[in-house]
Design an enzyme around this catalytic site. Structure first.
Site, PDB file in Angstrom:
ATOM      1  N   HIS A   8       0.906  -1.195  -0.065  1.00 55.56           N
ATOM      2  CA  HIS A   8       0.019   0.167   0.108  1.00 55.56           C
ATOM      3  C   HIS A   8       0.866   1.278  -0.042  1.00 55.56           C
ATOM      4  O   HIS A   8       0.295   2.293  -0.360  1.00 55.56           O
ATOM      5  CB  HIS A   8      -1.068  -0.041   1.034  1.00 55.56           C
ATOM      6  CG  HIS A   8      -2.065  -0.918   0.967  1.00 55.56           C
ATOM      7  ND1 HIS A   8      -1.549  -2.386   1.492  1.00 55.56           N
ATOM      8  CD2 HIS A   8      -3.322  -1.027   0.930  1.00 55.56           C
ATOM      9  CE1 HIS A   8      -2.928  -3.119   1.482  1.00 55.56           C
ATOM     10  NE2 HIS A   8      -3.818  -2.238   1.073  1.00 55.56           N
ATOM     11  N   ASP A  60      -4.855  -6.304  -7.475  1.00 52.94           N
ATOM     12  CA  ASP A  60      -4.942  -5.792  -6.156  1.00 52.94           C
ATOM     13  C   ASP A  60      -5.367  -4.077  -6.523  1.00 52.94           C
ATOM     14  O   ASP A  60      -5.083  -3.758  -7.786  1.00 52.94           O
ATOM     15  CB  ASP A  60      -4.091  -5.887  -5.298  1.00 52.94           C
ATOM     16  CG  ASP A  60      -3.930  -5.844  -3.958  1.00 52.94           C
ATOM     17  OD1 ASP A  60      -5.160  -5.342  -3.727  1.00 52.94           O
ATOM     18  OD2 ASP A  60      -3.377  -6.206  -3.348  1.00 52.94           O
TER      19      ASP A  60
END
Length: 487
Positions: free
Chosen positions: A176, A248
């Site tokens: 992230h 993702d």
């Protein structure tokens, strides 16, 4: 062929406004991913799903992350246990039922795609985003339990998406925030990380989600999400996988920093992905930028029309296999699922060392973090006050001392006020508890103390106190913990 059908997008809130409905209908995206901000009451969320289907068509794929444990988006239904708990039990049928429980809570609303379970092998316990999301460190156990979990979900009409291919369990970098690098040879990956995903392919599971990780010994240039070597050559050609490959979230900095303004979307599709997860967290314009990048790639022949048609075809096939017809969650079934989750919580409660017996009428000092920080995929954490509220009905003389991980002055004061009290030191942090708490654990060794490891099971070994490891902090785990302390 509408290239927008390859984009799975997100929405700002719990309702679809008329303007947002027109936006979806104008572009014709392939589906929506719902987050906690979108999921409220069952009636309201079911209406949101119906409105989305009215805008996008009834073949839209509507997804969420209902993994169990700390990654849950719908909270008003029975909570599937953490994969870590299931791995501790090593019970294939329990894993299959966990997938069913997770699915029943979302197919009721018409969601037909769950980005779960994680098939990452927990090679490095200090990995910041896997931990209790993994079934363990043994690739064979991860393969057996993970495939069973996914099959349980798909039995209930919810397509699974095993993740994060080809393995996120051996890096201490959170994708992230930055691009992780796993510098392993093909032989090393085949022996560990790849085994669960090969099992998923053999089981013909509905979809696989990619990892934003660079594997330089396989592809020195592109992370897996954008790597034709990994998606087309390995997953499609060598392993023969013909299900949906979804990326993702493309806003994660591992990709977004390197490929801004949606540029990574076209590269992912070219590499072999069928669906690109575009997350704007309230910003709808990012979805248009992703679509624009795909359209430019088509015009420049950087992405072929044949590859696009193949991707859309797989998504359409998945929507036919998992149409998302809402299934009522009957009261009797919910009660049975609640009882089952309680039983799993009791079975998976792990004792380390000799736990002191507590008298419900004695003074107890509970030490806990005020509110542990979040990050990555985690939607919530357990506050010290919430833990105290769960324990107080059984231990009415419980006194809470909260801390922030560094300042323990309040803890020290309460320990001085009650020098003979039993002590419960709770660790609810996903990450390192910090030097102050480690020192506190050392100082408590002469007192009647139990460590409650409520999130990261590795804390039990780190703090070297008698411990109860719950493998999760949801209500079922707290009920099991309370019952064990009072036994």
């Amino acid at each position: 062929m509408n290239p927008a059908r390859t984009l799975i997008v997100d929405l700002p809130g719990p309702d679809l406004t008329p303007e947002q409905g027109r936006f979806l209908a104008l572009y014709g995206f392939g589906g929506i991913c719902l987050f906690a901000r979108n999921i409220t009451t069952p009636e309201r969320t079911a209406r949101l799903v119906r409105d989305i289907r009215d805008a996008l068509g009834h073949d839209a794929l509507i997804a969420t992350d209902q993994e169990g444990g700390a990654v849950l988006r719908r909270l008003d239904v029975p909570h599937a246990p953490t994969p870590q708990a299931l791995g501790w039990l090593n019970d294939v049928e329990a894993a299959r039922e966990a997938g069913r429980v997770a699915a029943r809570g979302i197919i009721e609303l018409g969601l037909n795609w769950n980005y779960a379970p994680s098939l990452d092998v927990n090679v490095d316990p200090l990995n910041p985003v896997i931990g209790e999301r993994s079934f363990g460190a043994d690739p064979q156990v991860v393969a057996e339990l993970g495939v069973a979990w996914a099959q349980g979900s798909e039995e209930m009409g919810v397509m699974s998406s095993v993740k994060h291919f080809p393995g996120h369990g051996d890096t201490r970098t959170d994708s992230h925030l930055a691009l992780p690098v796993v510098d392993k040879s093909r032989a090393e990956l085949e022996a560990v990380e790849w085994r669960p995903f090969q099992a998923a392919v053999q089981a013909n599971l509905g979809s696989i989600m990619t990892a934003h990780i660079l594997y330089p010994q396989i592809d020195a240039e592109e992370p897996a999400t954008l790597s034709r070597h990994l998606l087309h050559d390995l997953l499609r050609r060598d392993w023969g996988y013909d299900g949906v490959v979804v990326t993702d979230a493309m806003d994660m900095r591992a990709v977004a920093d390197r490929y801004p303004d949606g540029h990574g979307a076209a590269l992912a599709l070219h590499a072999g992905a069928d669906a690109v997860l575009s997350c704007g967290h309230g910003d709808l314009d990012i979805h248009v930028r992703h679509l624009g990048a795909v359209e430019r790639a088509l015009r420049a022949n950087e992405l072929s029309a044949e590859r696009l048609a193949e991707a859309v075809g797989r998504l359409e096939k998945a929507a036919r296999r998992f149409p998302g017809s809402p299934r009522p969650y009957r009261a009797a079934q919910r009660q049975a699922d609640e009882a089952w989750t309680d039983a799993i919580a009791q079975r998976s409660l792990q004792q380390v060392g000799s736990i002191p017996r507590l008298d419900p009428h004695e003074t107890v000092v509970l030490i806990a973090h005020r509110q542990p920080g979040l990050g990555g995929p985690y939607g919530d954490s357990l506050s010290g006050e919430a833990l105290a509220e769960a324990l107080r009905p059984t231990f009415p003389e419980l006194h809470l001392a909260v801390h922030d991980g560094q300042d323990l002055s309040g803890v020290t004061a309460l320990l001085s006020e009650f020098p003979d009290a039993a002590i419960l030191l709770a660790t609810t942090e996903r990450w390192d508890v910090g030097e102050a708490v480690q020192q506190l654990a050392q100082d408590l060794k002469g007192r009647r103390t139990a460590h409650l490891a409520l999130w990261n099971s590795d804390r039990a070994a780190e703090l070297k106190l008698p411990a109860l490891v719950t493998h999760g902090f949801r209500p079922a785990q707290l009920r099991a913990l309370t019952a064990r302390l009072a036994r």
